[in-house]
Write a protein that holds these residues in place. Structure first.
Motif, PDB file in Angstrom:
ATOM      1  N   HIS A   4      -6.788 -96.864  56.969  1.00 35.52           N
ATOM      2  CA  HIS A   4      -5.783 -95.971  56.395  1.00 35.52           C
ATOM      3  C   HIS A   4      -6.477 -94.837  55.667  1.00 35.52           C
ATOM      4  CE1 HIS A   4      -1.879 -94.828  54.913  1.00 35.52           C
ATOM      5  NE2 HIS A   4      -2.246 -94.964  53.660  1.00 35.52           N
ATOM      6  N   ARG A   8      -2.325 -90.154  53.185  1.00 35.78           N
ATOM      7  CA  ARG A   8      -0.963 -90.584  53.546  1.00 35.78           C
ATOM      8  C   ARG A   8      -0.608 -91.800  52.694  1.00 35.78           C
ATOM      9  NH1 ARG A   8       0.518 -88.107  58.437  1.00 35.78           N
ATOM     10  NH2 ARG A   8      -1.247 -87.363  59.625  1.00 35.78           N
ATOM     11  N   VAL A  11       3.805 -95.567  52.435  1.00 33.14           N
ATOM     12  CA  VAL A  11       3.809 -96.563  53.509  1.00 33.14           C
ATOM     13  C   VAL A  11       4.855 -97.634  53.205  1.00 33.14           C
ATOM     14  CG1 VAL A  11       2.426 -98.246  54.778  1.00 33.14           C
ATOM     15  CG2 VAL A  11       1.344 -96.194  53.871  1.00 33.14           C
ATOM     16  N   ASP A  15       6.521-101.574  57.847  1.00 31.77           N
ATOM     17  CA  ASP A  15       5.615-100.952  58.815  1.00 31.77           C
ATOM     18  C   ASP A  15       4.286-101.699  58.880  1.00 31.77           C
ATOM     19  OD1 ASP A  15       7.413 -98.999  59.596  1.00 31.77           O
ATOM     20  OD2 ASP A  15       6.587 -97.465  58.269  1.00 31.77           O
ATOM     21  N   THR A 100       7.861 -95.655  63.469  1.00 34.19           N
ATOM     22  CA  THR A 100       8.395 -95.727  62.121  1.00 34.19           C
ATOM     23  C   THR A 100       9.278 -94.514  61.845  1.00 34.19           C
ATOM     24  OG1 THR A 100       7.838 -95.875  59.761  1.00 34.19           O
ATOM     25  CG2 THR A 100       6.342 -94.586  61.146  1.00 34.19           C
ATOM     26  N   ASN A 102       9.402 -93.615  58.728  1.00 37.97           N
ATOM     27  CA  ASN A 102       8.765 -93.191  57.496  1.00 37.97           C
ATOM     28  C   ASN A 102       8.271 -91.753  57.618  1.00 37.97           C
ATOM     29  OD1 ASN A 102       7.418 -93.054  55.065  1.00 37.97           O
ATOM     30  ND2 ASN A 102       5.776 -94.428  55.652  1.00 37.97           N
ATOM     31  N   SER A 104       5.649 -89.779  56.786  1.00 38.59           N
ATOM     32  CA  SER A 104       4.285 -90.018  56.343  1.00 38.59           C
ATOM     33  C   SER A 104       3.519 -88.701  56.325  1.00 38.59           C
ATOM     34  CB  SER A 104       3.601 -91.028  57.264  1.00 38.59           C
ATOM     35  OG  SER A 104       2.322 -91.333  56.780  1.00 38.59           O
ATOM     36  N   LYS A 106       0.874 -85.884  55.311  1.00 47.36           N
ATOM     37  CA  LYS A 106      -0.534 -85.874  54.940  1.00 47.36           C
ATOM     38  C   LYS A 106      -0.671 -84.928  53.747  1.00 47.36           C
ATOM     39  CE  LYS A 106      -4.994 -85.849  57.148  1.00 47.36           C
ATOM     40  NZ  LYS A 106      -5.680 -85.725  58.433  1.00 47.36           N
TER      41      LYS A 106
END
Length: 126
Positions: A4, A8, A11, A15, A100, A102, A104, A106
């Motif tokens: 990871h 990001r 989470v 997920d 997902t 989500n 997310s 960056k």
């Protein structure tokens, strides 16, 4: 092994669970989101070719892999990759996509930090 990037930070717990299950099944897995924009290959600032958004996915982290296979892939590789999933796919095996909803993002700019904080306030996160 879960990989990871720190950029990001939003989470979902669900997920992570789905990612671990997918990686256990096939050896490698990456979170992904559907592509909603029209995409193209460009050359010198001009459209060269269009791609169907229905066949594309945007890969995000975290990603999860069989640690022994990923380590061997790193030891074997002599080229550069944009992420661990492309390295794993090239040298070790399949990478299953775990879609997902989500957002997310960056986090790389001050604006991104503000956006992340707004998203975080409205979601239950892991």
């Amino acid at each position: 092994m879960v990989v990871h990037d720190g950029a990001r930070s939003l989470v979902y717990k669900e997920d992570i669970k789905n990612l671990l299950a997918a990686a256990k099944e096939v050896g490698g897995a990456s979170l992904a989101s559907k592509v909603y924009n029209t995409t193209c290959l460009q050359e010198n600032g001009f459209v060269k070719e269009y791609y169907s958004r229905h066949t594309l996915a945007s890969l995000i982290t975290p990603q999860c892999f069989n640690s022994q296979k990923l380590k061997k892939a790193y030891e074997t590789s002599t080229q550069e990759f944009t992420d661990d999933s492309s390295l794993f796919k090239t040298y070790a095996g399949d990478v299953k996509l775990v879609y997902t909803d989500n957002i997310s993002i960056k986090v790389t700019t001050t604006y991104d930090i503000k956006l992340m904080e707004a998203i975080h306030e409205n979601r239950k996160l892991y």
